[in-house]
Design a protein around this motif. Sequence first.
Motif: not given
Length: 398
Positions: A131-149
Motif C-alpha cells: 500500500a501507499a502511505a505518507s512517509k511523514i506520518i510513518l516517521e513519527k511512529f514505530n511500525r509496531k505502534d501502528l494499526v491499520v483499520v
Amino acid sequence: MLNKKTEEKKVAPHLPKEVRLKGQDAIVKENWFLQLFILAVVFGFVSGLVGGMVVNSRFFDNWLWGQDGLGNPATTSSRIESGNLSYENLKRESFSAVFDFYPAAALNKDGFLDPSLKVGSGFFLTSNGYAAASKIILEKFNRKDLVVVDQDKKIYTLEKVAADPVSDLAIVKVNREGASTLSFAGEDDVYSDLDVWLPFLNSGLYQTKVLDADYWIPRIHADYYLNSEKIYRLGLLKNSLDKKSSGIPVVNLRGQTVGMLLGIDASSNFNSFVKSAVISSALKQVLENGIIRRNYLGLQYQEAGEVTGNKKTNRNGVILVNNPFTGAGFVDKKSPLFTVGLKAGDNVLNINDEVISSVRSLPEILLDYSPGSKVKIKYSRDGIEKIEEVILGQISSK
C-alpha cells in the motif's frame, strides 16, 4: 381518330403539347423526382418552424442544460468520457481500497477505536497488502505502534515500511490478503482543473479540483536551489484539508489514482499531492527488489527558467550551481558526472533526448530509469552543446 381528338380536348388548349397528348396525371407520374423535391421543401419548412419553436422553449433549455440535463457538464462527464464510474461505483471502489492509521494504544479493551485518534491514511496497491502511505506520518511512529483499520473496521498490522528516498511517499506491507486496489492514472491524465475525489472513510467522498499539476513555488531564496535526488514538483489541490488527511488517494472519475495527498503547502495553504508516476515507480522497485532503489546523479542546480537575472533565451534545462545554504557543490564527488568535467553555470538540457522542463523536472525524468542504466546527458556551455554517456548511481530506502 374520334377518340383521340376527344381525349385531347379534355385538356386545356393553352397547356404544352406534351401535356395535351399524354394527360396531366401521366406527366406528374413520370416526374417522380419533382414530387420528392416538393415533399422535401414542405418537410424542411415544417420541421424548421417546429424546431425553432422547440429550441427556443423553456422545456428544451431544461432538458439540455438543466440540473439533470444532457448537456450539463456537471452531470454528464460519465456520458462524455468512456470508462467513467457513477458516484456510487466510485465510492464503493475507492472506499474498499482505503484504510486509516491509528496508534495501537488507541484500541480500548473492547477493540473499539476513537475516530478522532486517527493519524493518517493509506490505500492498497496490490491484493496481497502492499500500500501507499505518507512517509511523514510513518516517521513519527514505530511500525509496531501502528494499526491499520479498513472500512469494515477490521484491524491489521504493518509488516514492512519502505521509505522513498526522493519523495514523501512510503510503500508499506500490511498483513492482509485479498485487498481491493486502485489502478494508476497515466501522467497525461493528471492536469490542472481536473475534477478529483478524496475518499474519507469517516465522512464520505470529497470532491475538489487539481489547481496545478506541476506545482512548485519557492518561498524563500534557499528554495531556488534544488538537487536531482528530491521530487519537488507536486500536484496542488484547490482546497485545504486536515493534516490527518495525509495518505488519502486522489482519484479521478474512472476510479484511478491520480496521486496521494500530502500535508498543507505553507506558501499556498492548499494541499499538495505526490503524483501517480512516483507511486507506481516506487511500488515496482519494492516488488522487484524489496526496497525502493532510486537513481543518483548528484547535481545541485536551479531551473533555467527560474534563475534570477538569467538573460538566456533558453528556459529549458537546469543551471548547475553551488548551493550557498548547504555548502553542496554543483556536482557531488560520488556523482557519475564528477569526472566528466562539468562546470558551474553549465546548462543541462536533456536526458536521452527528453527535455528537462517545468512539465517534467529532472528528478521526474530519472524515475523512468533503474539504477545502473546507461543514459546520454546533453549539456550546453557558452552556446556549445555536448553529450556525455554515464551510468546512473543508486540511493535506496532504509
